[in-house]
Design a protein around this motif. Structure first.
Motif, PDB file in Angstrom:
ATOM      1  N   THR A   1     -35.931  -4.657 -24.339  1.00  0.00           N
ATOM      2  CA  THR A   1     -36.988  -5.609 -24.690  1.00  0.00           C
ATOM      3  C   THR A   1     -37.280  -5.496 -26.164  1.00  0.00           C
TER       4      THR A   1
ATOM      5  N   ALA B   1     -36.159 -14.819 -22.449  1.00  0.00           N
ATOM      6  CA  ALA B   1     -37.297 -14.629 -23.358  1.00  0.00           C
ATOM      7  C   ALA B   1     -38.549 -15.166 -22.697  1.00  0.00           C
ATOM      8  N   ASP B   2     -39.672 -14.510 -22.989  1.00  0.00           N
ATOM      9  CA  ASP B   2     -40.968 -14.977 -22.534  1.00  0.00           C
ATOM     10  C   ASP B   2     -42.014 -14.544 -23.553  1.00  0.00           C
ATOM     11  N   THR B   3     -43.280 -14.668 -23.196  1.00  0.00           N
ATOM     12  CA  THR B   3     -44.339 -14.307 -24.142  1.00  0.00           C
ATOM     13  C   THR B   3     -44.358 -12.816 -24.459  1.00  0.00           C
ATOM     14  N   ALA B   4     -43.782 -11.991 -23.577  1.00  0.00           N
ATOM     15  CA  ALA B   4     -43.756 -10.539 -23.809  1.00  0.00           C
ATOM     16  C   ALA B   4     -42.665 -10.137 -24.781  1.00  0.00           C
ATOM     17  N   GLY B   5     -41.670 -11.002 -24.994  1.00  0.00           N
ATOM     18  CA  GLY B   5     -40.605 -10.676 -25.921  1.00  0.00           C
ATOM     19  C   GLY B   5     -39.260 -11.182 -25.439  1.00  0.00           C
TER      20      GLY B   5
ATOM     21  N   PRO C   1     -39.560  -7.323 -29.527  1.00  0.00           N
ATOM     22  CA  PRO C   1     -40.624  -8.271 -29.869  1.00  0.00           C
ATOM     23  C   PRO C   1     -40.038  -9.499 -30.563  1.00  0.00           C
ATOM     24  N   ARG C   2     -40.612 -10.655 -30.285  1.00  0.00           N
ATOM     25  CA  ARG C   2     -40.105 -11.891 -30.885  1.00  0.00           C
ATOM     26  C   ARG C   2     -40.816 -12.161 -32.195  1.00  0.00           C
TER      27      ARG C   2
END
Length: 361
Positions: A358, A286-290, A360-361
């Motif tokens: 991918t 996980a990262d800021t992109a999702g 979205p979080r």
């Protein structure tokens, strides 16, 4: 009268319309000249030099004749120029409209290869031709997909139906008995048909925007653990290693049942095309992109020309595959409904396959 009107072409209507405008303009001009010209002429002459009444009358008559000649000459020149210019301007328009009508006629008869040439000077016709060509291409692709889908669907139905029919006929003839093993085979074939019907229904619901999602905070770690745990026996039976790597707990707003269905589809495909002693790895990051899920196998791989089509219904890159060819289509529909993306990549035959998701979080 109605039939005659229908036979008038667009080009004829444009020419007649231009002529009507010219005649109207000249008529108005002649009316103004005829009504206001003589009084103005008489007043001007009287102001410059008074003349006898008979001389003034003859001069006014001559003025009328000159005006008439000028108007007739102007009408003739305007008529000829209008016809020439109208024909020159409307000829490409008529050709473009005729070509569009011909292409539309071919499309209506099922010839989806029909295309229109774009017009080099009329932007509106170029935009219309581009739109029609795009529509024709979409219809052509849809029709090709429909035909392939029907053919593949018939193939998928033929095997279980033939098996069921064969066993029922054998039971009827006394060759087989309706014992537990026979009934198990029949039930297995019925389950295949039921699963195929459910898959087709799910795809239709997704494409029509009717795919129901029970969204809630969902742990992707749990989703992956449940999917891999259910498939571990199948992997062990084929001697294929299945590993999971998750660096941290990752949560998304999703439907855990649908997401597990996607992971299960990917892992089932990977197992089908990975030989014994091969490996399948699931990685969660996980990262800021999702949130990112990657499923990598060391299996048969996919040729490059198949990759653009792997998400199409009933499409199978490997013809010896035992699946229906619907799993990836359903998976993409589910991920898309979650506002996510899914891609499939491969370096080529024998180089394995990687699926990337991918969300979205």
């Amino acid at each position: 009268m109605t039939a005659a009107r229908r036979r008038i072409t667009l080009r004829t209507r444009l020419v007649l319309g231009n002529l009507l405008l010219v005649v109207t303009a000249l008529g108005v001009t002649w009316t103004i000249v005829a009504v206001s010209g003589p009084p103005l002429f008489r007043r001007y002459v009287e102001q410059v030099r008074p003349l006898p009444t008979d001389v003034l009358d003859r001069a006014e008559a001559a003025f009328h004749v000159v005006n008439l000649v000028e108007v007739v000459l102007a009408v003739t020149i305007a008529f000829l120029l209008t016809v020439a210019l109208s024909v020159l301007v409307t000829r490409p328009i008529g050709r473009a409209v005729a070509a569009m009508a011909a292409a539309a006629g071919r499309l209506s008869t099922g010839d989806y290869t029909a295309r229109l040439a774009t017009h080099p000077t009329i932007d509106e016709f170029t935009a219309l031709a581009t739109a029609i060509n795009s529509m024709a291409g979409t219809i052509q692709q849809t029709e090709a997909t429909r035909r392939r889908m029907l053919a593949d669907l018939a193939h998928e139905l033929r095997t279980p139906l033939a098996t069921i029919d064969g066993y029922l006929e054998a039971i009827q003839d006394g060759i087989e008995t309706a014992d537990a093993p026979t009934l198990a085979i029949l039930r297995n074939q019925v389950r295949k048909l039921t699963a195929l019907a459910g898959d087709i229904s799910a795809i239709s619901a997704a494409e029509e925007g009717r795919l129901h999602l029970a969204l809630r905070p969902t742990s992707l770690n749990t989703v992956i653990d449940d999917a891999t745990g259910a498939l571990q026996p199948a992997y062990a039976a084929k001697s294929v290693a299945l590993t999971v790597e998750a660096r941290a707990e990752v949560q998304v707003n999703g439907d855990p049942v649908r997401l597990e269905q996607v992971i299960t589809n990917l892992l089932t495909n990977a197992l089908s095309h990975t030989p014994a002693a091969g490996r399948v790895a699931v990685e969660l990051t996980a990262d800021t992109a999702g949130a990112h899920i990657r499923v990598t196998d060391t299996g048969a791989g996919i040729p490059a020309h198949h990759l653009p089509h792997v998400f199409e219904r009933f499409y199978r890159a490997h013809r010896d595959s035992h699946g229906s060819g619907i799993g990836l289509t359903i998976s993409r529909a589910i991920i898309t409904a979650h506002a996510g993306t899914i891609t499939i990549s491969s370096a080529g035959p024998g180089q394995g396959t990687t699926a990337r998701i991918t969300l979205p979080r």
